[in-house]
Design an enzyme around this catalytic site. Structure first.
Site, PDB file in Angstrom:
ATOM      1  N   ASN A 119       0.876  -1.169   0.000  1.00 59.25           N
ATOM      2  CA  ASN A 119       0.000   0.000   0.000  1.00 59.25           C
ATOM      3  C   ASN A 119       0.916   1.222   0.000  1.00 59.25           C
ATOM      4  O   ASN A 119       1.455   1.584   1.033  1.00 59.25           O
ATOM      5  CB  ASN A 119      -0.891  -0.033   1.256  1.00 59.25           C
ATOM      6  N   TRP A 120       1.075   1.794  -1.181  1.00 59.37           N
ATOM      7  CA  TRP A 120       2.026   2.908  -1.292  1.00 59.37           C
ATOM      8  C   TRP A 120       1.516   4.171  -0.621  1.00 59.37           C
ATOM      9  O   TRP A 120       2.263   5.127  -0.451  1.00 59.37           O
ATOM     10  CB  TRP A 120       2.319   3.195  -2.769  1.00 59.37           C
ATOM     11  N   LYS A 121       0.225   4.202  -0.305  1.00 56.30           N
ATOM     12  CA  LYS A 121      -0.387   5.427   0.239  1.00 56.30           C
ATOM     13  C   LYS A 121      -0.086   6.606  -0.704  1.00 56.30           C
ATOM     14  O   LYS A 121       0.086   6.392  -1.905  1.00 56.30           O
ATOM     15  CB  LYS A 121       0.085   5.669   1.677  1.00 56.30           C
ATOM     16  N   HIS A 141      -9.657   1.139   4.410  1.00 58.06           N
ATOM     17  CA  HIS A 141      -8.412   1.344   5.157  1.00 58.06           C
ATOM     18  C   HIS A 141      -8.695   2.273   6.340  1.00 58.06           C
ATOM     19  O   HIS A 141      -9.502   3.204   6.228  1.00 58.06           O
ATOM     20  CB  HIS A 141      -7.339   1.944   4.244  1.00 58.06           C
ATOM     21  N   GLU A 168      -7.169   4.696   7.481  1.00 62.09           N
ATOM     22  CA  GLU A 168      -6.985   6.126   7.196  1.00 62.09           C
ATOM     23  C   GLU A 168      -8.201   6.693   6.467  1.00 62.09           C
ATOM     24  O   GLU A 168      -8.574   7.848   6.673  1.00 62.09           O
ATOM     25  CB  GLU A 168      -5.685   6.335   6.394  1.00 62.09           C
ATOM     26  N   GLU A 182      -5.683  -4.917  10.282  1.00 63.39           N
ATOM     27  CA  GLU A 182      -4.691  -3.880  10.536  1.00 63.39           C
ATOM     28  C   GLU A 182      -5.034  -3.134  11.820  1.00 63.39           C
ATOM     29  O   GLU A 182      -5.835  -2.185  11.798  1.00 63.39           O
ATOM     30  CB  GLU A 182      -4.658  -2.876   9.375  1.00 63.39           C
ATOM     31  N   GLY A 210       2.129   2.353  10.753  1.00 65.06           N
ATOM     32  CA  GLY A 210       3.067   3.463  10.615  1.00 65.06           C
ATOM     33  C   GLY A 210       3.705   3.892  11.923  1.00 65.06           C
ATOM     34  O   GLY A 210       4.345   4.934  12.000  1.00 65.06           O
ATOM     35  N   SER A 214       3.158  -2.026  10.364  1.00 66.77           N
ATOM     36  CA  SER A 214       4.592  -2.056  10.647  1.00 66.77           C
ATOM     37  C   SER A 214       5.244  -3.409  10.345  1.00 66.77           C
ATOM     38  O   SER A 214       6.150  -3.837  11.062  1.00 66.77           O
ATOM     39  CB  SER A 214       4.874  -1.622  12.090  1.00 66.77           C
ATOM     40  N   GLY A 230       2.667  -1.038   4.263  1.00 69.17           N
ATOM     41  CA  GLY A 230       2.727   0.386   3.946  1.00 69.17           C
ATOM     42  C   GLY A 230       4.163   0.827   3.719  1.00 69.17           C
ATOM     43  O   GLY A 230       4.736   0.617   2.648  1.00 69.17           O
ATOM     44  N   GLY A 231       4.767   1.410   4.737  1.00 65.94           N
ATOM     45  CA  GLY A 231       6.093   2.013   4.608  1.00 65.94           C
ATOM     46  C   GLY A 231       7.122   1.102   3.946  1.00 65.94           C
ATOM     47  O   GLY A 231       7.875   1.543   3.062  1.00 65.94           O
TER      48      GLY A 231
HETATM   49  P1  PGA Z   1       2.571   0.345   7.640  1.00 65.86           P
HETATM   50  O1  PGA Z   1       1.127   0.573   6.971  1.00 65.86           O
HETATM   51  O2  PGA Z   1       3.127  -0.930   7.082  1.00 65.86           O
HETATM   52  O3  PGA Z   1       3.377   1.556   7.211  1.00 65.86           O
HETATM   53  O4  PGA Z   1       2.369   0.277   9.110  1.00 65.86           O
HETATM   54  C1  PGA Z   1       0.259  -0.495   6.730  1.00 65.86           C
HETATM   55  C2  PGA Z   1      -1.016   0.006   6.102  1.00 65.86           C
HETATM   56  O5  PGA Z   1      -1.519   1.056   6.531  1.00 65.86           O
HETATM   57  O6  PGA Z   1      -1.571  -0.623   5.183  1.00 65.86           O
END
Ligand code: PGA
Length: 248
Positions: free
Chosen positions: A9-11, A92, A94, A164, A170, A209, A230-231
């Site tokens: 997930n590149w966001k 998600h 967010e 999640e 994050g 994470s 994500g990251g």
């Molecule tokens: P993260 O994000 O790996 O940076 O914690 C995961 C996500 O929000 O899908």
């Protein structure tokens, strides 16, 4: 055995130049390993051009619940399909917390995605406050029920669920393998009570994470079938190592 599937997930990250380098690095390294990258809308064409014919599928991080029309700024399922998308993230945390997406809206997006032939990656998970007040399972059950009530348990045969925990996204705080496994087992058990065949085949990803250094022990849990990353999905060596750990 269930397949394992890791999705990036590149966001809201990347540029044409950065993406080109990232895609060029992960594509050969993941040859033969099924994986997914969920990119920002403007880069779907780039993902398609770069990844077509590879084992890496691509998709988006959100979509409109509407088909078409006067919805300024929105992007439809048909548009995602136009660029060869296979997956789309829905719900998600967010989107739920920053953009006010309700369980009902998430269910609508999930159904619109499936109706178009996309595979939704349905995100569920509790906040820190919810975990500390002991309502993790109730929150996850409510989020799942919104979709099951609207679309039926059978719809999960064409979906991926991503657990999640919001407090792990994050933050560098990963759920322990035992904490994650407990919720994954709860999710699978809840679905199995309605349809054991669907539950047995359902890919339940863990997200929050995940890094190369903790992927192996998470992926070794019996009900963790991959990850939503994500990251670490923005760093080629990290993403490749996570996908390889899952494929083992
Ligand atoms: P993260 O994000 O790996 O940076 O914690 C995961 C996500 O929000 O899908």
């Amino acid at each position: 055995m269930r397949k394992k599937l890791v999705a990036g997930n590149w966001k809201m990250n990347g540029s044409l130049a950065e993406n080109a380098a990232l895609l060029a690095a992960i594509k050969p390294a993941l040859a033969g390993i099924e994986a997914v990258v969920c990119v920002p809308f403007p880069y779907l064409a780039q993902a398609q051009a770069s990844l077509a014919g590879s084992s890496i599928a691509w998709g988006a991080q959100n979509l409109s619940e509407q088909d078409k029309g006067a919805f300024t700024g929105e992007v439809s399922a048909a548009m995602l399909l136009d660029f060869g998308s296979k997956y789309v993230i829905v719900g998600h945390s967010e989107r739920r917390s920053l953009y006010g997406e309700s369980d009902a809206l998430v269910a609508s997006k999930y159904m619109v995605a499936q109706a178009a032939g996309l595979i939704p990656i349905l995100c569920v998970g509790e906040s820190l406050q919810e975990r500390e007040s002991g309502v993790t399972e109730a929150v996850v059950a409510r989020q799942l029920d919104a979709v099951i009530d609207a679309a039926g348990v059978g719809s999960l045969a064409n979906a991926v669920v991503a657990y999640e925990p919001v407090w792990a996204i994050g933050t560098g705080k990963t759920a322990s393998p035992e904490q994650a496994q407990a919720v994954h087992a709860f999710i699978r058990g809840k679905i199995a009570a309605l349809d054991s065949g669907v539950a047995n085949h359902l890919v339940i990803q863990y997200g929050g994470s995940v890094k190369a250094s903790n992927a192996a022990e998470l992926m070794a849990q019996p009900d963790i079938d991959g990850g939503l990353i994500g990251g670490a999905s923005l760093v080629a060596e990290e993403f490749v190592a996570i996908c390889r750990a899952a494929a083992k």
